[in-house]
Write a protein that holds these residues in place. Structure first.
Motif: not given
Length: 130
Positions: A44-45, A47-52, A61, A88
């Motif tokens: 994952e990127t 950014r993806e890790a941050c959201v997760r 979310d 976020c």
């Protein structure tokens, strides 16, 4: 001593002009308040890790609205992490709730933060008080 460098991510989640923090349930910085965040998985990127990580740790979310910066002081974390920090915003009306690594979750006025772990106070200040 050579430190291992790993990529992590931290989220400054703004909710009603306050920042969402969690009280850590384990070391390092057990019992201190921190931003939601964690390690970036190999597939994952950042950014993806941050959201997760926000979803996993505080049940929100979110959408990333801004890249805050890269935090790479070798002493920021005994595990040798470098963190990509993002601002976020929640994308729904959920209430933050403690999950995996959190004893509790609360919102704080950015100008009146509790004692924090890692370099997270600096990240909040860079995001919201500059």
């Amino acid at each position: 001593m050579v430190k291992v460098r790993a990529l992590a991510t931290d989220a400054v989640v703004v909710l009603d002009e306050a920042v969402v923090l969690l009280e850590r349930a384990h070391a390092p910085f057990e019992g201190r308040w921190v931003l939601p965040g964690g390690f970036v998985d190999p597939d994952e990127t950042a950014r993806e890790a941050c959201v997760r990580e926000v979803t996993e740790e505080v049940g929100l979310d979110v959408a990333i609205t801004e890249f805050v910066g890269l935090y790479d002081d070798p002493d920021r974390d005994e595990r040798g992490t470098v963190s990509a920090a993002y601002r976020c915003e929640p994308v729904s009306d959920e209430t933050p709730t403690p999950r995996e690594e959190a004893r509790q979750v609360r919102t704080f006025d950015p100008a009146d933060l509790p004692e924090m772990g890692f370099d997270h106070e600096q990240i909040v200040n860079d995001t919201l008080l500059d």
